[in-house]
Design a protein around this motif. Structure first.
Motif, PDB file in Angstrom:
ATOM      1  N   LEU A 188       0.688  -1.218  -0.102  1.00 53.64           N
ATOM      2  CA  LEU A 188       0.100   0.104   0.011  1.00 53.64           C
ATOM      3  C   LEU A 188       0.784   1.228   0.014  1.00 53.64           C
ATOM      4  O   LEU A 188       1.397   1.648   0.898  1.00 53.64           O
ATOM      5  CB  LEU A 188      -1.040   0.125   1.132  1.00 53.64           C
ATOM      6  CG  LEU A 188      -2.021  -1.272   1.435  1.00 53.64           C
ATOM      7  CD1 LEU A 188      -2.763  -0.913   2.525  1.00 53.64           C
ATOM      8  CD2 LEU A 188      -2.743  -1.676   0.231  1.00 53.64           C
ATOM      9  N   ALA A 203      -0.230   2.229  -5.663  1.00 52.72           N
ATOM     10  CA  ALA A 203      -1.276   1.295  -5.759  1.00 52.72           C
ATOM     11  C   ALA A 203      -2.601   2.006  -5.862  1.00 52.72           C
ATOM     12  O   ALA A 203      -3.583   1.448  -6.246  1.00 52.72           O
ATOM     13  CB  ALA A 203      -1.188   0.731  -4.232  1.00 52.72           C
ATOM     14  N   PHE A 204      -2.528   3.380  -5.694  1.00 47.61           N
ATOM     15  CA  PHE A 204      -3.560   4.362  -5.737  1.00 47.61           C
ATOM     16  C   PHE A 204      -3.261   5.406  -6.962  1.00 47.61           C
ATOM     17  O   PHE A 204      -4.190   6.399  -6.746  1.00 47.61           O
ATOM     18  CB  PHE A 204      -4.205   4.805  -4.574  1.00 47.61           C
ATOM     19  CG  PHE A 204      -4.502   3.883  -3.577  1.00 47.61           C
ATOM     20  CD1 PHE A 204      -5.257   3.019  -3.303  1.00 47.61           C
ATOM     21  CD2 PHE A 204      -3.302   3.545  -2.495  1.00 47.61           C
ATOM     22  CE1 PHE A 204      -5.844   2.044  -2.640  1.00 47.61           C
ATOM     23  CE2 PHE A 204      -3.559   2.358  -1.474  1.00 47.61           C
ATOM     24  CZ  PHE A 204      -4.914   1.755  -1.687  1.00 47.61           C
ATOM     25  N   GLY A 255      -4.037   5.344  -9.998  1.00 48.78           N
ATOM     26  CA  GLY A 255      -5.000   5.080 -10.995  1.00 48.78           C
ATOM     27  C   GLY A 255      -4.312   4.479 -12.370  1.00 48.78           C
ATOM     28  O   GLY A 255      -4.964   4.509 -13.365  1.00 48.78           O
ATOM     29  N   ALA A 274      -3.393  -1.685 -11.254  1.00 52.73           N
ATOM     30  CA  ALA A 274      -4.663  -2.446 -10.530  1.00 52.73           C
ATOM     31  C   ALA A 274      -4.567  -1.909  -9.188  1.00 52.73           C
ATOM     32  O   ALA A 274      -3.527  -1.678  -8.368  1.00 52.73           O
ATOM     33  CB  ALA A 274      -4.506  -3.976 -10.730  1.00 52.73           C
ATOM     34  N   LEU A 275      -5.530  -1.934  -8.399  1.00 57.38           N
ATOM     35  CA  LEU A 275      -5.736  -1.739  -6.994  1.00 57.38           C
ATOM     36  C   LEU A 275      -5.357  -3.021  -6.161  1.00 57.38           C
ATOM     37  O   LEU A 275      -5.547  -4.151  -6.864  1.00 57.38           O
ATOM     38  CB  LEU A 275      -7.281  -1.640  -6.636  1.00 57.38           C
ATOM     39  CG  LEU A 275      -7.914   0.029  -7.216  1.00 57.38           C
ATOM     40  CD1 LEU A 275      -9.176  -0.037  -6.849  1.00 57.38           C
ATOM     41  CD2 LEU A 275      -7.331   1.113  -6.511  1.00 57.38           C
TER      42      LEU A 275
END
Length: 331
Positions: free
Chosen positions: A214, A218-219, A221, A224-225
């Motif tokens: 995390l 990871a965020f 965009g 993949a999440l």
């Protein structure tokens, strides 16, 4: 003495310049995040945004804030939101929420009144901004819907932090005291009313493993999440009236979101526990008598009962007794 005075003045001027530049960077960064959220489809509005706190903090206050993601059918609004960071440790944040907020879900408006709702979070000081920890804590809280239902609680704590000894593994802990459920929900779970209106205490101590760390990647965009690959339940304890239920166990989660493993529930008030599982939909009401008979045989003279909830091959069972399809964590 003159040199010392000059040195002090120089350091003060340099730090003042650092704080001014840092405060502008905080505001610009916040405005950039808002602009990015809007471009991603979020409906986000506010009246003012400013940063104070010289010399030791960056205190950012946003007023008349309203947030609604596109197509999700909900909206959160509050008169203000404050975010604090120490000027020498900007990778750790504290958020302070107002005592009154509101959430609109579909055609329903839920007014929330709380006492000292606070959240904090930190990331590592590295280029990946790896997640470190997050905590949410609140005193008394009441949620009142314009549909007529209400939920109250005396205190709640949620904490999520990285587990350094294991790769991509994070501890998750939740504790809630004094939950008063809506009357119709309480009646559905406890039709006889023997448990009382208040769930005294609920504790969940667990760990979750993801398929990637995390961090900011990871965020962003682009990829993949993160997806959970394992859930470990170290302790679940529920005290409601005369009933105490405990649980331990864990399961792996495959690429289709299907769990494989078991959670074992233990209670001396096993009849009430089974009735609660039926009311919650975990056990189909048509097989409740069969489950009761099996539980009675397993309880060894009416003592404490251990019920293993097994997830295997996309199905759930209590011991060898099938009770239905297992939940899928994603499609």
């Amino acid at each position: 003495m003159r040199r010392l005075t000059f040195l002090v003045l120089f350091i003060a001027a340099a730090y003042s310049a650092y704080w001014f530049i840092g405060s502008r960077a905080v505001e610009n960064g916040t405005e950039s995040m808002i602009a990015q959220a809007r471009s991603d489809g979020w409906d986000l509005s506010y009246t003012t945004l400013n940063t104070t706190g010289f010399p030791s903090r960056f205190d950012t206050t946003v007023t008349d804030l309203s947030v609604s993601p596109m197509g999700e059918g909900w909206q959160w609004s509050a008169p203000f939101l404050q975010v604090f960071a120490l000027s020498y440790q900007p990778n750790r944040l504290i958020a302070a929420f107002p005592n009154e907020q509101s959430v609109r879900i579909g055609g329903q408006v839920i007014d929330i009144e709380s006492d000292s709702l606070r959240a904090s979070a930190g990331v590592s000081a590295n280029s990946d901004l790896s997640f470190d920890d997050a905590t949410v804590e609140v005193g008394a809280l009441a949620a009142q819907s314009d549909f007529g239902w209400a939920v109250t609680l005396d205190r709640a704590l949620g904490a999520f932090r990285t587990q350094p000894a294991a790769e991509n593994r994070y501890d998750a802990y939740f504790e809630i005291d004094g939950i008063t459920l809506p009357a119709d929900v309480a009646r559905q779970i406890d039709p006889s009313g023997t448990l009382g209106p208040v769930i005294t205490n609920t504790v969940l101590d667990s760990a979750v493993t993801f398929d990637q760390p995390l961090d900011r990647h990871a965020f962003d965009g682009v990829g993949a999440l993160p997806l959970a690959t394992n859930f470990t339940l170290r302790n679940f304890t529920l005290h409601w009236g005369q009933v105490t239920v405990r649980a331990q166990g864990g399961f792996d989660i495959d690429a289709q979101g299907i769990p494989d493993g078991r959670i074992t529930f233990r209670s001396e008030q096993w009849r009430e526990m089974i009735e609660m599982m039926v009311a919650a939909g975990v056990i189909d009401s048509s097989i409740e008598p069969t489950v009761m008979n099996i539980a009675s045989a397993m309880a060894l003279g009416g003592g404490a009962l251990e019920l293993p909830l097994v997830f295997k091959g996309g199905a759930m069972s209590i011991g060898p007794l099938p009770i239905g399809p297992a939940p899928r964590f994603w499609q």
